[in-house]
Design an enzyme around this catalytic site. Structure first.
Site, mmCIF file in Angstrom:
data_model
loop_
_atom_site.group_PDB
_atom_site.id
_atom_site.type_symbol
_atom_site.label_atom_id
_atom_site.label_comp_id
_atom_site.label_asym_id
_atom_site.label_seq_id
_atom_site.Cartn_x
_atom_site.Cartn_y
_atom_site.Cartn_z
ATOM 1 N N TRP A 1 -46.876 46.942 12.184
ATOM 2 C CA TRP A 1 -46.360 45.585 12.384
ATOM 3 C C TRP A 1 -47.419 44.537 12.092
ATOM 4 O O TRP A 1 -47.146 43.524 11.460
ATOM 5 C CB TRP A 1 -45.787 45.425 13.788
ATOM 6 C CG TRP A 1 -44.569 46.278 13.994
ATOM 7 C CD1 TRP A 1 -44.424 47.307 14.886
ATOM 8 C CD2 TRP A 1 -43.326 46.220 13.265
ATOM 9 N NE1 TRP A 1 -43.179 47.876 14.750
ATOM 10 C CE2 TRP A 1 -42.489 47.231 13.784
ATOM 11 C CE3 TRP A 1 -42.844 45.407 12.227
ATOM 12 C CZ2 TRP A 1 -41.191 47.448 13.290
ATOM 13 C CZ3 TRP A 1 -41.556 45.627 11.740
ATOM 14 C CH2 TRP A 1 -40.749 46.637 12.270
ATOM 15 N N ASP B 1 -48.156 39.140 18.729
ATOM 16 C CA ASP B 1 -46.806 39.709 18.658
ATOM 17 C C ASP B 1 -46.665 40.649 19.853
ATOM 18 O O ASP B 1 -47.370 41.651 19.940
ATOM 19 C CB ASP B 1 -46.671 40.479 17.331
ATOM 20 C CG ASP B 1 -45.343 41.231 17.213
ATOM 21 O OD1 ASP B 1 -44.533 41.193 18.153
ATOM 22 O OD2 ASP B 1 -45.137 41.860 16.151
ATOM 23 N N LYS C 1 -36.430 44.765 21.746
ATOM 24 C CA LYS C 1 -37.137 45.933 22.263
ATOM 25 C C LYS C 1 -37.023 45.971 23.786
ATOM 26 O O LYS C 1 -36.574 46.938 24.350
ATOM 27 C CB LYS C 1 -38.612 45.903 21.850
ATOM 28 C CG LYS C 1 -38.845 45.685 20.351
ATOM 29 C CD LYS C 1 -38.528 46.937 19.546
ATOM 30 C CE LYS C 1 -38.252 46.649 18.081
ATOM 31 N NZ LYS C 1 -39.410 46.262 17.299
HETATM 32 C C1 LIG Z 1 -39.668 45.764 15.980
HETATM 33 C C2 LIG Z 1 -40.911 45.000 15.852
HETATM 34 C C3 LIG Z 1 -41.027 43.952 14.924
HETATM 35 C C4 LIG Z 1 -39.918 43.582 13.974
HETATM 36 O O1 LIG Z 1 -38.906 42.955 14.667
HETATM 37 P P1 LIG Z 1 -37.618 42.360 13.918
HETATM 38 O O2 LIG Z 1 -36.989 41.568 15.012
HETATM 39 O O3 LIG Z 1 -36.810 43.517 13.466
HETATM 40 O O4 LIG Z 1 -38.071 41.517 12.811
HETATM 41 C C5 LIG Z 1 -42.213 43.260 14.872
HETATM 42 N N1 LIG Z 1 -43.239 43.556 15.682
HETATM 43 C C6 LIG Z 1 -43.164 44.557 16.578
HETATM 44 C C7 LIG Z 1 -44.334 44.855 17.455
HETATM 45 C C8 LIG Z 1 -42.007 45.307 16.694
HETATM 46 O O5 LIG Z 1 -41.939 46.296 17.583
#
Ligand SMILES: *Cc1c(COP(=O)(O)O)cnc(C)c1O
Length: 362
Positions: free
Chosen positions: A103, A173, A197
């Site tokens: 990511w 993030d 998530k």
């Molecule tokens: C799943 C995830 C993403 C991507 O998320 P989307 O909403 O599908 O764009 C980005 N960063 C992390 C840490 C993730 O687990």
């Protein structure tokens, strides 16, 4: 009705109480005679939903006054672009990245499309099984921000210590560790994550942005909707937001408050993770793939060391009420995502099954 223990990395398990409340309110939301899906985002009931969601989130995370909460569409990935667009100086802007998994690597690549981005450290040399040493990092003196992915969902690593960035804003993030334990918001310039998530259904990213980073002078080609200022000035209602997702997130925030807030849920998350890691650490068949010091309490990847046996485990697990335990396609093996809404009994059920499987396949 039978529900499985769902270990999916995302979209992922939601609290059963929340799903039941949403079901109860589906046809007639609080006497409005309509579903939240059917009401105007300019209506009073919806304004109340989004205001309450923000207030509860602020309370849960202890978000200081000088931060805005933005409900953004396009998931976390859209913010990979929004971050450099909003934070890079138009002239000579520079961004620093630590690449600790897929990511952060994707975010780093995206930033390179819009300006100068440096990779300060990477753990790709060992398949992202660890978090680079933050004490060995030197932030570029002219950096507009330093970016990390705090919890790498695929490899199951987390920063137990944040990099010291001085005056350079730290951007994190937190998609897969959002609201999993208490956090000091004031250490960050921007905290953001996709909600699917650990918080709600897909379709929304929440960005918590310090006031001074919400700027007019963003990169000139930044689309209106990706400008944090647009969202901040309009209370995230510049256009139609992900109304229903915001509503469910709001219910999850209430649920979290009833669990004792982030202290309460954090304690339970650590207990759940310990249950699984303690088993893995003494197992003669299974082993975790992340470096011990950097292990995540949310995503737990593990292997048997034999791809056929992994496949057998996944198939038999599915017959035993254990869903979505397969590892990410890029790494194989297994992964148990044990987010907030996964009950302790679910993790115990998994550990019991692993124990049985180990005996049968010794
Ligand atoms: C799943 C995830 C993403 C991507 O998320 P989307 O909403 O599908 O764009 C980005 N960063 C992390 C840490 C993730 O687990």
């Amino acid at each position: 009705m039978s529900r499985v223990y769902n270990f999916s990395a995302g979209p992922a398990v939601l609290p059963e109480e929340v799903l039941r409340q949403a079901a109860d309110e589906m046809l007639d939301y609080q006497g409005t005679g309509m579903s939240v899906m059917e009401m105007s985002h300019r209506s009073k009931p919806f304004q109340n939903i989004i205001d309450t969601a923000e207030a509860d989130l602020r309370e849960l995370m202890g978000i200081p006054e000088n931060y805005k909460v933005l409900f953004m569409q396009g998931g976390a990935t859209t913010q990979f672009a929004a971050i450099p667009m909003n934070l890079l100086k138009a002239e000579g802007g520079v961004a620093d990245y630590i690449v600790s998994g897929s990511w952060s690597k994707k975010a780093f690549k995206e930033a390179q499309m819009y300006g100068t981005a440096n990779c300060l450290a990477s753990s790709e040399d060992e398949t992202f099984s660890y978090v680079p040493d933050v004490d060995a990092i030197e932030v570029s003196p002219n950096a507009d921000y330093l970016y990390i992915c705090q919890n790498e969902t695929i490899y199951g690593t987390v920063y137990h210590k944040l990099p010291e960035t001085g005056d350079v804003p730290l951007v994190a993030d937190v998609s897969s560790c959002f609201l999993s334990e208490p956090i000091d918001v004031s250490k960050y310039g921007v905290i953001y994550g996709g909600v699917q998530k650990n918080v709600g259904p897909a379709g929304l990213a929440i960005a918590i942005v310090r006031d001074d980073l919400i700027r007019e002078d963003v990169l000139p080609f930044t689309p209106t909707l990706l400008r944090w200022k647009t969202m901040a000035d309009n209370g995230s209602l510049y256009n139609t937001p992900a109304c229903y997702t915001i509503y469910i997130c709001g219910l999850v925030f209430k649920w979290l408050k009833a669990q004792g807030g982030l202290e309460g849920i954090g304690k339970r998350n650590h207990e759940k993770a310990a249950l699984l890691y303690d088993f893995l650490d003494q197992s003669s068949l299974f082993s975790g793939t992340a470096r011990k010091e950097d292990r995540s309490i949310m995503n737990v990847p593990f292997i048997t060391g034999d791809a056929d046996l992994d496949a057998k485990f996944i198939a038999e697990a599915a017959e035993n009420n254990i869903a979505n335990i397969k590892g990410h396609r890029s790494v194989g093996g297994m992964r148990a995502s044990i987010y907030n809404a996964m009950p302790v009994e679910g993790v115990q059920h998994l550990v019991d099954f692993m124990e049985k499987f180990e005996k049968a396949n010794a």
